[in-house]
Design an enzyme around this catalytic site. Sequence first.
Site, short mmCIF file in Angstrom:
data_model
loop_
_atom_site.label_atom_id
_atom_site.label_comp_id
_atom_site.label_asym_id
_atom_site.label_seq_id
_atom_site.Cartn_x
_atom_site.Cartn_y
_atom_site.Cartn_z
CB CYS A 87 17.75 -1.19 21.13
SG CYS A 87 19.16 -2.06 21.81
CB CYS A 196 25.00 2.58 19.04
SG CYS A 196 24.32 2.73 20.70
N1 DGL Z 1 21.09 2.07 21.92
C1 DGL Z 1 21.37 0.70 21.78
C2 DGL Z 1 21.92 0.34 20.43
O1 DGL Z 1 21.50 0.93 19.46
C3 DGL Z 1 21.91 -0.02 23.00
C4 DGL Z 1 23.24 0.39 23.52
C5 DGL Z 1 23.61 -0.42 24.75
O2 DGL Z 1 22.78 -0.55 25.63
O3 DGL Z 1 24.75 -0.92 24.80
O4 DGL Z 1 22.71 -0.54 20.27
#
Ligand code: DGL
Length: 307
Positions: A87, A196
């Site tokens: 994440c 993301c």
């Molecule tokens: N998939 C995550 C990232 O890479 C989180 C996205 C989220 O929950 O806003 O930032």
Amino acid sequence: MNLSLSLTCNRLKFGLFDSGVGGLSVLIELVQLLNGYEFTNHPEIHYLADTARCPYGTKSDAEIIDYVFQIASWFKQNDVNNLVMACNTSAAIAANKLRIMSDMPVYDLIGLSSNQDLAKYSKIMVLATNATVNSKAFTQALLKQEPNLEIFEIACPELVMLVESGNFDTNDARQILKKYADLAIRQNCQAIILGCTHFPFLTNALVKLLPSNIDIINPAKYLAREISQNLQLANVVNRKGQNCVLKFYTTGNSDQFKLQLKQCLNLAINHVEFIDLNYLEQLSSISNELNSAFINNINVTPKFAVS
Ligand code: DGL
């Protein structure tokens, strides 16, 4: 931690986490890598989707830090020995802090985004969440390698929930993505970094909206390479192919996450374990203790561990 340890009597246990399905795009890369090696004990990958608190990208830094420390403490309790922040929002806000406090290697993708061949680009766009964009973590990592690179970080929080709802290459997805594709074209960007971990699931839709001279970069590709180098340092170089053990957990609805696993990975999983947020939040007291001992802005390079 001993890089020269052979893995004959040890088990590699990776903990991956994300606010939802995004980190599954990282899991794919790791599984492909690990399945290419021979281990005496099958490596394990434990994936926690903090779906009940998704999205992370619109939360405050304090909240994100708290979530990250709760989850890291939980993995620690479950004997995970290598942590992957699948994440980028968590990594942008908390990776440095977590590394200082953690006694296991902590991998993230942001630092690795600069491992690619950036020299061929002069302008790059990074698509990410609000929290990641505000942190400027990608800009800092990329400029370290290519100081003259022009970088546009663009927040696109709506894409996270689009992916959570299983909209990957649909009309809705293409309609929303069009404004980002058009922006990249107008700005003469030569590449878009998927900043993301949810966004790699939108690659097919994005490709259709971009001219072929704009590259799409998924930093997770570089994670596999980084871990692979560490595996070789640990003398685990036989390539025979063994499947790693996968275990999934969610703070949200287990049945819903099973459906999402099918949508994202075409994976039919019988059991997704529910983790009660009340339980995770109890770990806050531990994480607060760790938190209070933070020293900011120290970068620690992850090493490889087996237990
Ligand atoms: N998939 C995550 C990232 O890479 C989180 C996205 C989220 O929950 O806003 O930032």
